[in-house]
Design a protein around this motif. Sequence first.
Motif, PDB file in Angstrom:
ATOM      1  N   UNK A  15       0.423   4.258   1.612  1.00 48.15           N
ATOM      2  CA  UNK A  15       0.631   4.292   2.439  1.00 48.15           C
ATOM      3  C   UNK A  15       1.833   4.142   3.448  1.00 48.15           C
TER       4      UNK A  15
ATOM      5  N   UNK B 126      -8.696 -10.470  -6.689  1.00 48.66           N
ATOM      6  CA  UNK B 126      -9.737 -10.204  -5.117  1.00 48.66           C
ATOM      7  C   UNK B 126      -8.611  -9.187  -4.750  1.00 48.66           C
ATOM      8  N   UNK B 127      -8.831  -8.404  -3.550  1.00 51.23           N
ATOM      9  CA  UNK B 127      -8.280  -7.473  -3.108  1.00 51.23           C
ATOM     10  C   UNK B 127      -7.607  -7.839  -1.640  1.00 51.23           C
ATOM     11  N   UNK B 128      -6.420  -8.558  -1.781  1.00 56.46           N
ATOM     12  CA  UNK B 128      -5.518  -7.842  -0.566  1.00 56.46           C
ATOM     13  C   UNK B 128      -5.060  -9.505  -1.390  1.00 56.46           C
ATOM     14  N   UNK B 129      -4.659  -9.483  -2.181  1.00 60.75           N
ATOM     15  CA  UNK B 129      -4.285 -11.033  -2.341  1.00 60.75           C
ATOM     16  C   UNK B 129      -2.928 -11.047  -1.945  1.00 60.75           C
TER      17      UNK B 129
ATOM     18  N   UNK C  78     -14.448   1.769  -8.363  1.00 60.21           N
ATOM     19  CA  UNK C  78     -13.421   1.176  -8.315  1.00 60.21           C
ATOM     20  C   UNK C  78     -12.620   1.233  -9.117  1.00 60.21           C
TER      21      UNK C  78
ATOM     22  N   UNK D 217      -7.351  -7.091   4.574  1.00 56.08           N
ATOM     23  CA  UNK D 217      -7.122  -7.581   3.509  1.00 56.08           C
ATOM     24  C   UNK D 217      -7.694  -6.249   2.542  1.00 56.08           C
TER      25      UNK D 217
ATOM     26  N   UNK E  95      -8.732  -2.498  -5.336  1.00 56.98           N
ATOM     27  CA  UNK E  95      -8.302  -1.716  -4.464  1.00 56.98           C
ATOM     28  C   UNK E  95      -6.783  -0.462  -3.928  1.00 56.98           C
ATOM     29  N   UNK E  96      -5.864  -1.690  -4.315  1.00 59.23           N
ATOM     30  CA  UNK E  96      -4.075  -0.133  -3.919  1.00 59.23           C
ATOM     31  C   UNK E  96      -3.547  -1.305  -5.674  1.00 59.23           C
TER      32      UNK E  96
ATOM     33  N   UNK F 294     -15.285  -9.428  -3.809  1.00 62.93           N
ATOM     34  CA  UNK F 294     -14.020  -8.695  -4.509  1.00 62.93           C
ATOM     35  C   UNK F 294     -12.643  -9.198  -3.728  1.00 62.93           C
TER      36      UNK F 294
ATOM     37  N   UNK G  26     -16.124   5.901   1.273  1.00 65.60           N
ATOM     38  CA  UNK G  26     -16.656   6.501   2.141  1.00 65.60           C
ATOM     39  C   UNK G  26     -15.395   5.917   3.429  1.00 65.60           C
ATOM     40  N   UNK G  27     -15.202   5.005   3.157  1.00 64.56           N
ATOM     41  CA  UNK G  27     -13.656   5.019   4.442  1.00 64.56           C
ATOM     42  C   UNK G  27     -12.515   6.607   3.375  1.00 64.56           C
TER      43      UNK G  27
ATOM     44  N   UNK H 275     -14.448   9.581   4.750  1.00 67.27           N
ATOM     45  CA  UNK H 275     -13.639  10.369   5.836  1.00 67.27           C
ATOM     46  C   UNK H 275     -12.099   9.873   6.646  1.00 67.27           C
TER      47      UNK H 275
ATOM     48  N   UNK I 147       0.893  -0.967  -0.093  1.00 71.82           N
ATOM     49  CA  UNK I 147       0.242   0.161   0.218  1.00 71.82           C
ATOM     50  C   UNK I 147       0.963   1.288   0.120  1.00 71.82           C
TER      51      UNK I 147
ATOM     52  N   UNK J 218      -1.396  -8.879   0.303  1.00 74.17           N
ATOM     53  CA  UNK J 218      -0.367  -9.219   1.262  1.00 74.17           C
ATOM     54  C   UNK J 218      -0.852 -10.369   1.545  1.00 74.17           C
TER      55      UNK J 218
ATOM     56  N   UNK K 185     -14.940  -5.173 -13.211  1.00 75.96           N
ATOM     57  CA  UNK K 185     -14.954  -4.513 -12.153  1.00 75.96           C
ATOM     58  C   UNK K 185     -16.705  -5.175 -11.996  1.00 75.96           C
ATOM     59  N   UNK K 186     -17.548  -4.821 -12.908  1.00 78.10           N
ATOM     60  CA  UNK K 186     -18.599  -4.678 -12.966  1.00 78.10           C
ATOM     61  C   UNK K 186     -18.955  -6.305 -12.101  1.00 78.10           C
TER      62      UNK K 186
END
Lengths: 303, 144
Positions: free
Chosen positions: A8, A104-107, A160, B132, A127-128, B105, A191-192, A195, A6, A109, A229-230
Amino acid sequence: MRSLIDIKELSTQEIDELIAVAKDIISDPAKYSEKCKGKKLATLFYEASTRTRLSFEAAMYELGGNVLGFSSADNSSASKGESVADTVRVCSGYADIIAMRHPKEGAPLVASMHSLVPIINAGDGGHNHPTQTLTDLLTINREKGRFENLVVGLCGDLKFGRTVHSLIGAMARYNNVKFVLISPDELKVPSYIKQELDKDGVEYVETRSLEDAIPELDILYMTRVQRERFFNEEDYLRLKDTYILNMSKLEKAKEDLSILHPLPRVNEISVEIDNDKRACYFEQALNGKYIRMALIMKLLGVE
Amino acid sequence: MILNTITNGVVLDHIQAGGAMDIYKALNLDKLGCQVAIIKNATSVKMGRKDILKICEPIDINLDVLGYLAPGVTVNIIKDGKVAERRHIDPPETIKDVIRCTNPRCITSIEQELPNIFKLTDKENLVYRCIYCESKCKKHGDIK
């Protein structure tokens, strides 16, 4: 050992250092041609890619290293049901560093939790996509000479669009950056992310109109509405042509606007804009190679 | 009912009114062979109304589940008819395999035996996000 999952995870100072190295590579590529001699990069791409994969591979070759890997899940044991954890345990014995793209998101990581070598997230679903962000930052830095005091418009699929999420996170660190978020209601920024901007006191506005937003922008970051993404083809077809940048929309833009796009483009930027001096997206794609060279060196600990 | 009606066991006190059944299910109290009392809408000076769970057997409570579902709850360990220990449960920073990520996802949807881990990212609003994919969990609906 350090991975990059990420954006960050990189401090502002580290980003500045990577940009400085990338600029030095651009000015004197021969100096870097043997920096990674004897090292191997594995590109584990479970999803189609042109720029990201080829720029990673070109980056490693230009550093004097070698490349191995696969370019779709069908060409790997993932098609037989092998887990990300197992694939990475195996591949980290074959390479010194791994670049992974996965739908897939987080793969990535998960990969970094099991790998013996550094993992670079080359995009995980919506995701990133930290190396695209580094590419975008290098482009903005080369175009504007700064990150502060900029109005950054992001247009298209902000829900997305992983490049958008990462770029907002990175640019929000700099002083007096304002975001103009231009999207249909269905594709607004999650939203995150809003935020986090609220928490950090970063200014942003949301709008549906590219025409209204364009006059105040210093940067316009266009994105593609991505079919993959749909879940619902109908939604994709309804939204895909929402924003198309053409010369008439550009009339009200600043003379020194910089237009970025992570590419591939479908039709959201008219071809007539390609020769306008404000179009930076092909330089941006080239910058991707240089910043990835700088990143590979950093994660391999090569001076 | 008063606390000392239990000789050895656990009393979960200061549960938000209406929350006892969720905790009952999440802690698998239905699988216990001993007496379990669910007291709903008891009068409370502090909370107005509250729920209480009384378990007439010493059991290990999954404090992560409890802290996630009912932050602020009090756990009273009863030994020989007396309160031997009283703990106030804060929301845990990390919860592992308590809830599952419902984002289709997310890598957790396909990766074999990958633990579902969530982190508390907003203490004020008790928001947990998947480590994740960073999706916000939908409270209570995602209990594993």
